[in-house]
Design a protein around this motif. Structure first.
Motif, PDB file in Angstrom:
ATOM      1  N   HIS A  18     -16.430  -0.970 -35.309  1.00 43.16           N
ATOM      2  CA  HIS A  18     -15.738  -1.837 -36.258  1.00 43.16           C
ATOM      3  C   HIS A  18     -14.443  -1.165 -36.707  1.00 43.16           C
ATOM      4  O   HIS A  18     -14.432   0.023 -36.996  1.00 43.16           O
ATOM      5  CB  HIS A  18     -16.604  -2.059 -37.505  1.00 43.16           C
ATOM      6  N   VAL A  19     -13.378  -1.958 -36.786  1.00 42.60           N
ATOM      7  CA  VAL A  19     -12.085  -1.469 -37.290  1.00 42.60           C
ATOM      8  C   VAL A  19     -11.595  -2.414 -38.382  1.00 42.60           C
ATOM      9  O   VAL A  19     -11.401  -3.598 -38.118  1.00 42.60           O
ATOM     10  CB  VAL A  19     -11.023  -1.419 -36.176  1.00 42.60           C
ATOM     11  N   PRO A  20     -11.383  -1.934 -39.611  1.00 41.59           N
ATOM     12  CA  PRO A  20     -11.796  -0.611 -40.103  1.00 41.59           C
ATOM     13  C   PRO A  20     -13.312  -0.498 -40.126  1.00 41.59           C
ATOM     14  O   PRO A  20     -13.983  -1.477 -39.857  1.00 41.59           O
ATOM     15  CB  PRO A  20     -11.221  -0.567 -41.515  1.00 41.59           C
ATOM     16  N   ILE A  36     -13.279  -7.046 -36.457  1.00 45.89           N
ATOM     17  CA  ILE A  36     -12.526  -6.483 -35.330  1.00 45.89           C
ATOM     18  C   ILE A  36     -13.404  -5.392 -34.741  1.00 45.89           C
ATOM     19  O   ILE A  36     -13.811  -4.467 -35.442  1.00 45.89           O
ATOM     20  CB  ILE A  36     -11.188  -5.884 -35.803  1.00 45.89           C
ATOM     21  N   ILE A  37     -13.731  -5.543 -33.461  1.00 49.04           N
ATOM     22  CA  ILE A  37     -14.568  -4.537 -32.801  1.00 49.04           C
ATOM     23  C   ILE A  37     -13.875  -4.080 -31.530  1.00 49.04           C
ATOM     24  O   ILE A  37     -13.382  -4.898 -30.754  1.00 49.04           O
ATOM     25  CB  ILE A  37     -15.968  -5.115 -32.469  1.00 49.04           C
ATOM     26  N   ASN A  45     -17.064   7.188 -31.015  1.00 48.34           N
ATOM     27  CA  ASN A  45     -17.910   6.218 -31.697  1.00 48.34           C
ATOM     28  C   ASN A  45     -18.012   6.567 -33.171  1.00 48.34           C
ATOM     29  O   ASN A  45     -18.500   7.623 -33.539  1.00 48.34           O
ATOM     30  CB  ASN A  45     -19.300   6.215 -31.056  1.00 48.34           C
ATOM     31  N   GLN A  46     -17.522   5.667 -34.020  1.00 43.10           N
ATOM     32  CA  GLN A  46     -17.472   5.958 -35.453  1.00 43.10           C
ATOM     33  C   GLN A  46     -18.848   6.075 -36.095  1.00 43.10           C
ATOM     34  O   GLN A  46     -18.984   6.688 -37.146  1.00 43.10           O
ATOM     35  CB  GLN A  46     -16.661   4.887 -36.180  1.00 43.10           C
ATOM     36  N   ARG A 123      -5.524   3.699 -34.514  1.00 44.64           N
ATOM     37  CA  ARG A 123      -5.658   3.605 -33.048  1.00 44.64           C
ATOM     38  C   ARG A 123      -6.456   2.355 -32.655  1.00 44.64           C
ATOM     39  O   ARG A 123      -6.133   1.669 -31.679  1.00 44.64           O
ATOM     40  CB  ARG A 123      -6.333   4.862 -32.500  1.00 44.64           C
ATOM     41  N   GLY A 124      -7.491   2.072 -33.417  1.00 46.89           N
ATOM     42  CA  GLY A 124      -8.313   0.886 -33.151  1.00 46.89           C
ATOM     43  C   GLY A 124      -7.532  -0.395 -33.357  1.00 46.89           C
ATOM     44  O   GLY A 124      -7.599  -1.334 -32.554  1.00 46.89           O
ATOM     45  N   ILE A 125      -6.754  -0.429 -34.435  1.00 44.72           N
ATOM     46  CA  ILE A 125      -5.946  -1.609 -34.752  1.00 44.72           C
ATOM     47  C   ILE A 125      -4.873  -1.835 -33.689  1.00 44.72           C
ATOM     48  O   ILE A 125      -4.605  -2.956 -33.282  1.00 44.72           O
ATOM     49  CB  ILE A 125      -5.298  -1.432 -36.161  1.00 44.72           C
ATOM     50  N   TYR A 126      -4.277  -0.746 -33.229  1.00 46.23           N
ATOM     51  CA  TYR A 126      -3.234  -0.857 -32.199  1.00 46.23           C
ATOM     52  C   TYR A 126      -3.805  -1.466 -30.920  1.00 46.23           C
ATOM     53  O   TYR A 126      -3.222  -2.371 -30.322  1.00 46.23           O
ATOM     54  CB  TYR A 126      -2.636   0.522 -31.919  1.00 46.23           C
ATOM     55  N   TYR A 127      -4.963  -0.982 -30.525  1.00 49.20           N
ATOM     56  CA  TYR A 127      -5.659  -1.496 -29.337  1.00 49.20           C
ATOM     57  C   TYR A 127      -5.974  -2.980 -29.517  1.00 49.20           C
ATOM     58  O   TYR A 127      -5.701  -3.801 -28.644  1.00 49.20           O
ATOM     59  CB  TYR A 127      -6.940  -0.685 -29.131  1.00 49.20           C
TER      60      TYR A 127
END
Ligand SMILES: [Zn+2]
Length: 216
Positions: A18-20, A36-37, A45-46, A123-127
């Motif tokens: 999950h992001v965030p 957002i996954i 892996n968070q 980084r997750g959001i950018y992806y």
């Protein structure tokens, strides 16, 4: 063909991240709204990271120190704050001591863990923003604007901080802001010729700017 991780070339495993982090949202949020996954490898892996809980702790701790009238326009407030060395960091519930940044004189902020957690979100959001076609890899610089700045910081640091705040403020006013749960998290992504810039706002007022220079 298997999918690779959102921030490295390793193979993605499991349900993704999950992001965030899910921990930042109220339970039940995703019964009605889409999370957002992003696909992630074992290392990134968070779920295996304690940094997410720490991020939540810091964001919510600071939230208590922010007066209501500041919440609507934290960025402006922070700019004023930076300009006026007489203003106390206590407004943000923060204090800079010889041991580092502290919250209410009790818990020193571990800036490395905080950077790591915020960097992962960026980084997750950018992806996600580029639908999995681009990754934010390599060195990035995380500016946790919401932490404020030391009153006795050298003038050039104050100047830099002020510029960062202005840049983000202008972005937020002039360009589209993304996010389905903007009370908890909203963001902007800018791909410039010499740098990538990601603006993130948690809980409507906790601003973070992440920069990647193309030369890094
Ligand atoms: Zn990875």
């Amino acid at each position: 063909m298997s999918t690779s991780c959102y921030c490295c070339d390793e193979r993605a495993i499991g349900q993704g991240d999950h992001v965030p982090p899910k921990a930042l949202f109220q339970s039940g949020t995703f019964a009605t709204l889409r999370p957002i996954i992003v696909p992630s490898c074992t290392t990134h892996n968070q779920a295996k990271s304690s940094a997410d809980e720490y991020l939540k702790f810091i964001l919510t701790s600071v939230a208590e120190g922010v007066p209501k009238d500041v919440r609507g326009g934290t960025i402006r407030s922070v700019i004023r704050h930076a300009k006026n060395p007489e203003t106390s960091l206590h407004r943000f519930g923060m204090e800079r001591t010889q041991e580092g940044l502290t919250i209410g004189k009790t818990a020193p902020v571990d800036e490395d863990i905080l950077d790591e957690a915020l960097g992962k979100v960026a980084r997750g959001i950018y992806y996600h923003h580029h639908r999995g076609l681009r990754k934010l890899t390599g060195t990035i610089v995380v500016h946790p604007i919401f932490l404020g700045i030391v009153n006795d910081a050298p003038p050039e640091i104050h100047k830099t901080f002020e510029n960062i705040c202005k840049l983000m403020d202008e972005d937020m006013r002039s360009s589209q802001v993304h996010g389905e749960h903007q009370d908890v998290f909203k963001y902007q992504v800018f791909d410039e010729f010499d740098h990538i810039r990601i603006n993130m706002v948690f809980y409507r007022s906790k601003s973070v700017l992440v920069i990647k220079r193309q030369s890094d």
